[in-house]
Write an enzyme that holds these catalytic residues in place. Sequence first.
Site, PDB file in Angstrom:
ATOM      1  N   LYS A  69       0.839  -1.199   0.000  1.00  0.00           N
ATOM      2  CA  LYS A  69       0.000   0.000   0.000  1.00  0.00           C
ATOM      3  C   LYS A  69       0.876   1.252   0.000  1.00  0.00           C
ATOM      4  CE  LYS A  69      -3.415   2.260   2.930  1.00  0.00           C
ATOM      5  NZ  LYS A  69      -4.262   2.159   4.115  1.00  0.00           N
ATOM      6  N   GLU A 100      -4.004  -6.372  15.364  1.00  0.00           N
ATOM      7  CA  GLU A 100      -3.507  -5.060  14.921  1.00  0.00           C
ATOM      8  C   GLU A 100      -4.626  -4.023  15.056  1.00  0.00           C
ATOM      9  OE1 GLU A 100      -0.173  -4.782  11.806  1.00  0.00           O
ATOM     10  OE2 GLU A 100      -1.855  -3.969  10.699  1.00  0.00           O
ATOM     11  N   LYS A 112      10.194  -0.784  13.997  1.00  0.00           N
ATOM     12  CA  LYS A 112      10.723  -0.498  12.659  1.00  0.00           C
ATOM     13  C   LYS A 112      11.794   0.590  12.744  1.00  0.00           C
ATOM     14  CE  LYS A 112       6.450  -1.134   9.980  1.00  0.00           C
ATOM     15  NZ  LYS A 112       5.477  -0.453   9.130  1.00  0.00           N
ATOM     16  N   GLY A 118      -4.644  -1.879   5.337  1.00  0.00           N
ATOM     17  CA  GLY A 118      -3.882  -3.026   4.830  1.00  0.00           C
ATOM     18  C   GLY A 118      -4.520  -4.361   5.196  1.00  0.00           C
ATOM     19  N   ARG A 119      -4.939  -4.496   6.455  1.00  0.00           N
ATOM     20  CA  ARG A 119      -5.464  -5.795   6.907  1.00  0.00           C
ATOM     21  C   ARG A 119      -6.897  -6.048   6.434  1.00  0.00           C
ATOM     22  NH1 ARG A 119      -4.160  -2.304  10.804  1.00  0.00           N
ATOM     23  NH2 ARG A 119      -5.745  -1.491  12.221  1.00  0.00           N
ATOM     24  N   GLU A 124      10.636  -4.865   4.133  1.00  0.00           N
ATOM     25  CA  GLU A 124      10.637  -6.276   3.726  1.00  0.00           C
ATOM     26  C   GLU A 124      10.272  -6.418   2.257  1.00  0.00           C
ATOM     27  OE1 GLU A 124       9.160  -5.010   6.403  1.00  0.00           O
ATOM     28  OE2 GLU A 124       9.253  -6.390   8.118  1.00  0.00           O
ATOM     29  N   HIS A 143      -4.963 -33.069  18.858  1.00  0.00           N
ATOM     30  CA  HIS A 143      -3.809 -33.864  19.294  1.00  0.00           C
ATOM     31  C   HIS A 143      -2.638 -32.977  19.681  1.00  0.00           C
ATOM     32  CE1 HIS A 143      -5.739 -37.591  17.923  1.00  0.00           C
ATOM     33  NE2 HIS A 143      -6.273 -36.808  17.012  1.00  0.00           N
TER      34      HIS A 143
HETATM   35  O1  F6P Z   1       3.129  -3.820   9.892  1.00  0.00           O
HETATM   36  C1  F6P Z   1       2.322  -2.727   9.681  1.00  0.00           C
HETATM   37  C2  F6P Z   1       1.724  -2.646   8.318  1.00  0.00           C
HETATM   38  O2  F6P Z   1       1.524  -1.304   8.057  1.00  0.00           O
HETATM   39  C3  F6P Z   1       0.427  -3.420   8.177  1.00  0.00           C
HETATM   40  O3  F6P Z   1      -0.664  -2.765   8.702  1.00  0.00           O
HETATM   41  C4  F6P Z   1       0.372  -3.586   6.700  1.00  0.00           C
HETATM   42  O4  F6P Z   1      -0.583  -4.538   6.335  1.00  0.00           O
HETATM   43  C5  F6P Z   1       1.802  -3.990   6.425  1.00  0.00           C
HETATM   44  O5  F6P Z   1       2.559  -3.188   7.298  1.00  0.00           O
HETATM   45  C6  F6P Z   1       2.263  -3.821   4.998  1.00  0.00           C
HETATM   46  O6  F6P Z   1       2.182  -2.505   4.563  1.00  0.00           O
HETATM   47  P1  F6P Z   1       2.308  -2.131   3.050  1.00  0.00           P
HETATM   48  O7  F6P Z   1       1.188  -2.743   2.294  1.00  0.00           O
HETATM   49  O8  F6P Z   1       2.252  -0.634   3.017  1.00  0.00           O
HETATM   50  O9  F6P Z   1       3.639  -2.632   2.538  1.00  0.00           O
END
Ligand code: F6P
Length: 539
Positions: free
Chosen positions: A209, A355, A506, A269-270, A215, A386
């Site tokens: 987003k 979150e 972060k 995002g979620r 990452e 189990h």
């Molecule tokens: O870890 C926080 C966060 O902002 C989440 O809410 C989001 O889903 C994720 O990082 C990834 O964010 P982006 O889509 O901006 O890479």
Amino acid sequence: MALPNINPTTTNAWKKLQEHFENVKDVHMKDLFAQDSDRANNMTIKWDDFYVDFSKNRITKETLSYLLELTKDVKLKEAIQAQFSGEIINKTEGRAVLHTALRAPKTAEFKVDGVNVVLEVQAVKQKIEAFTNEVVNGIRKGYTGKAFTDVVNIGIGGSDLGPAMVVDSLQYYKNHLTTHFVSNVDGDHVNEVIKKLDPETTLFVVVSKTFTTQETLSNANTLKTWFLKSADSSAIAKHFVAVSTNIDSVKNFGIDENNVFPMWDWVGGRFSLWSAVGLTVSLAVGYSNFASLLKGANKMDNHFKNEDFENNIPVVLALISVWYNNFFKAESEAVIPYSQYLNQFATYLQQGIMESNGKSIDRNGTPVDYETGTLIWGEPGTNSQHAFFQLIHQGTKLIPADFIGFTKSLHGNQDHQDKLISNFLAQTEALLNGKTEAEVIAEGTKEDIIPFKVFQGNKPTNTIFINKLSPESLGKLIAMYEHKIFVQGIIWNIFSYDQFGVELGKQLASKILQEFNNSTVNEHDSSTQNLLSYYKKMS
Ligand code: F6P
């Protein structure tokens, strides 16, 4: 209208609930069933292909009536109205919350700043459909003229968990494309995926987003570098697409503007798998299945928006969860799907629930003095029986659980299905009734072993029985939990749509990274300092 701002513990309903709790906290559900032969019927909601039985909970009619009163005291109806009408209910980020607009029909109207966003949403959906069809049908080809065989989704958090869970859950409906998900900044993750890829036939979907996430950008760069070992840079336009709100950064990364699928800041995002973030889902199962997923979610939206609260599945589940969280002080909830397909469902829900509602400052900006977001965890049954069921049955903690099952199996193996569902039903029955000392004795148990074989029972469960796992029913199920999250956030008087709690780690990680890369020295506590020095020496 802003969201109401009411401390739930100051309401009349809360006071009634507190008093009532003292009276019923030790009541055994077995007795409640014995007293009322209609209990199961009265505490079941049948809606569409959902059968939701919430009778195996430590609640009475009175509990429910006070919980429903609480919805009035905290102005839940008004809050739902504010959400669906595009108010800036995500106040701390200054945004509307309209993932519901993503699954609304073309004719619907959802306004943000006076503009009907459904039109933009439809345009992006058409782009997803056209792109999906071209890739799936082999019309869109890679740089050597071969059709695509593999799709790599590069994203993390909401840009990974939702699409990954849905693709896994709907694998029965999958086409010939093989999908991979790269999320962790751990280089071993991306390198293991690379081992399986052929650059000529792999499509990369970079999902972020913000397009600033460490990452995702690291993984996208690593994959681009790997790809460019075989292809020249003109091939990037054929093999890399992006989903983002940050078009400039996507272009800087080298992705062709035509290959960008936009999203909007009013989609968290979620809650974003319904947007182009679900592109990998559409590619994996085809656009019409993706559209059915959205249709299912839209049906649940309408149920949530229009149904009376007492027959409203997300509302009732949210209220029961508040009852355990705030009165019984249960710390966690388990979600146990009796379907191996829903293997990733609890992991997906962890982000959505924790979150969103893992907050301790209320909508006034002051610390809360009551419990908020629950811990969420789970694994499919029967495997989990189990593994951790021992603790749910005989441990000291109260763990309310949602049992999710499907009446029909997809492959139609009735023998396995009957065994699966007999376990599904037996577990909630066992959790309800337990086993008395008399029953243990009647089994001829040796005297010194008797106490160990007694089950107290009285362990609460909801049973969510759905006809069949399909894109549409999965859409309904996910949306059900989304609305449950919303209701709980309203009751707890917190903001559910920001996530500032993920920022501190972060920031500190980027500071520490600088210390690895140059001679910058920051101040740390002695533990962190020792660990950092140890890593520098050993790596
Ligand atoms: O870890 C926080 C966060 O902002 C989440 O809410 C989001 O889903 C994720 O990082 C990834 O964010 P982006 O889509 O901006 O890479």
